[in-house]
Design a protein around this motif. Sequence first.
Motif, short mmCIF file in Angstrom:
data_model
loop_
_atom_site.label_atom_id
_atom_site.label_comp_id
_atom_site.label_asym_id
_atom_site.label_seq_id
_atom_site.Cartn_x
_atom_site.Cartn_y
_atom_site.Cartn_z
N GLU A 1 -26.49 -40.28 -81.23
CA GLU A 1 -25.11 -40.05 -81.64
C GLU A 1 -25.04 -39.19 -82.89
N THR A 2 -23.89 -38.58 -83.10
CA THR A 2 -23.64 -37.80 -84.31
C THR A 2 -22.41 -38.35 -85.01
N GLY A 3 -22.32 -38.12 -86.31
CA GLY A 3 -21.16 -38.58 -87.06
C GLY A 3 -19.86 -37.98 -86.54
N THR A 4 -19.91 -36.70 -86.20
CA THR A 4 -18.72 -36.04 -85.67
C THR A 4 -18.26 -36.68 -84.38
N ALA A 5 -19.20 -37.01 -83.50
CA ALA A 5 -18.85 -37.62 -82.22
C ALA A 5 -18.24 -39.01 -82.42
N ILE A 6 -18.79 -39.77 -83.37
CA ILE A 6 -18.24 -41.10 -83.63
C ILE A 6 -16.82 -41.01 -84.15
N VAL A 7 -16.58 -40.09 -85.07
CA VAL A 7 -15.22 -39.92 -85.62
C VAL A 7 -14.25 -39.52 -84.52
N ARG A 8 -14.66 -38.59 -83.68
CA ARG A 8 -13.78 -38.16 -82.58
C ARG A 8 -13.50 -39.32 -81.62
N ALA A 9 -14.51 -40.12 -81.34
CA ALA A 9 -14.33 -41.26 -80.44
C ALA A 9 -13.36 -42.27 -81.03
N MET A 10 -13.48 -42.54 -82.32
CA MET A 10 -12.58 -43.51 -82.95
C MET A 10 -11.15 -43.00 -83.00
N ILE B 1 -12.75 -44.78 -91.05
CA ILE B 1 -12.09 -44.74 -89.75
C ILE B 1 -12.43 -45.97 -88.92
N MET B 2 -13.63 -46.54 -89.12
CA MET B 2 -13.95 -47.79 -88.46
C MET B 2 -13.05 -48.91 -88.99
N ILE C 1 -13.02 -47.93 -70.68
CA ILE C 1 -12.83 -46.53 -71.07
C ILE C 1 -14.11 -46.08 -71.73
N SER C 2 -14.75 -45.08 -71.16
CA SER C 2 -16.05 -44.62 -71.65
C SER C 2 -15.87 -43.41 -72.54
N LEU C 3 -16.37 -43.51 -73.77
CA LEU C 3 -16.32 -42.40 -74.72
C LEU C 3 -17.74 -42.06 -75.13
N THR C 4 -18.16 -40.84 -74.87
CA THR C 4 -19.53 -40.43 -75.12
C THR C 4 -19.70 -40.01 -76.57
N ILE C 5 -20.69 -40.63 -77.25
CA ILE C 5 -21.01 -40.22 -78.61
C ILE C 5 -22.44 -39.69 -78.70
#
Length: 388
Positions: A103-112, A146-147, A90-94
């Motif tokens: 990457e951005t912090g917002t993208a990482i949070v959304r991916a998690m 969140i991690m 499953i590919s999640l783009t950050i």
Amino acid sequence: MTLACLDTSETGDLASCKLMGEYSEDPVNNFDYITASDRMSYSFNVYNDGDVLEIVSLGSSHGTHVSAIAAGYFPDEPDRNGVAPGAQIISLTIGDSRLETMETGTAIVRAMIKVMELRKKFNIDVINMSYGEHSNWSHAGRIGDIMNDVVDKHAVTWVASAGNHGPALGTIGAPPDISKTTIIGVGAYVSPDMMASEYSMLQKLPGNTYTWSSRGPTIDGGRGISVCAPGGAIASVPGYLLRGTQLMNGTSMSAPHVAGATGQLLTVLISGLKAKNIDTCPYMIKRAMENTALYNDKIDHFSQGHGLLQVLLILQVEKAFEYLTQYYTEQESYVKFIISCGIQGSSYQGKGIHIRNAIENKVIDCNVSVEPVFLNNEDVDLILLMQY
């Protein structure tokens, strides 16, 4: 189902363009190429009941190369297979293309958050994160929390590249230096065979970690590197590069070796463990890999961690299975321990005692606390507190 098309004709001839739904609903059919010659693929995401259309494409070849190392599958050319051939991804783009795919912090949070949403639906077992920065994330606030949740509450094993900022000590990047997590940080190793086949070296030197592979400890005293794995590979790249494979190196390449190995370990081990009614968790998986890795006395421990992961896996699986079946009854197997070290008279708080500017012959008093964290900690009814 919402359908959309992209005007690749550039003339408004939508009838000649492919009508597609969301890629996640049908990965086999819901993608196309901008032109047949450039092989640049694209797909769609649809939001807000069709009011927002997102056109998804590639920002670089990095993700494809990493995925091929972990799970590339070529039935007619097995030599091109990844570590865990055919594992579902499953590919999640950050990465943000406006920031050169950083990457951005917002993208990482959304991916998690998305990982936690999809965990049970798609049986997500392993995260590979071949992304990171060399900034200090040891107290990362929301991102760190969140991690922690992904590992501690959803039992997902997390593998991450250590960074490419060596050979100086203390160059571990984020996220392996995140506090309180059970992330498997991976350094980059180069074997004698890799030296010959990938770099055309006439003389094979002893295997070692790459000079640029980041070294521990972390800025707040943690080990940083759990294991090391091959940090270079000739693997598949996207079609738009108009070539089948490419040599890339970096801890980005070593992390998917471990993620693929973890996935294959899980696949092989879980069936055997289930037959013995043994549950597994990320803490057990990490300890099994660390305790069965091949340690090389001639390589500094700050770059190799507990040692080299056996990529061929046969011996690794046997040792890991033996380890898990031997220690699964121990309570510590389902617990991680958060170590906090504080220097008296200082605001320093870390995972270890890392005194970068020590004064010779000066006695320093440190407070060390150990906090146990159980898998699904909120479901634990009773914790026995023992004082010595």
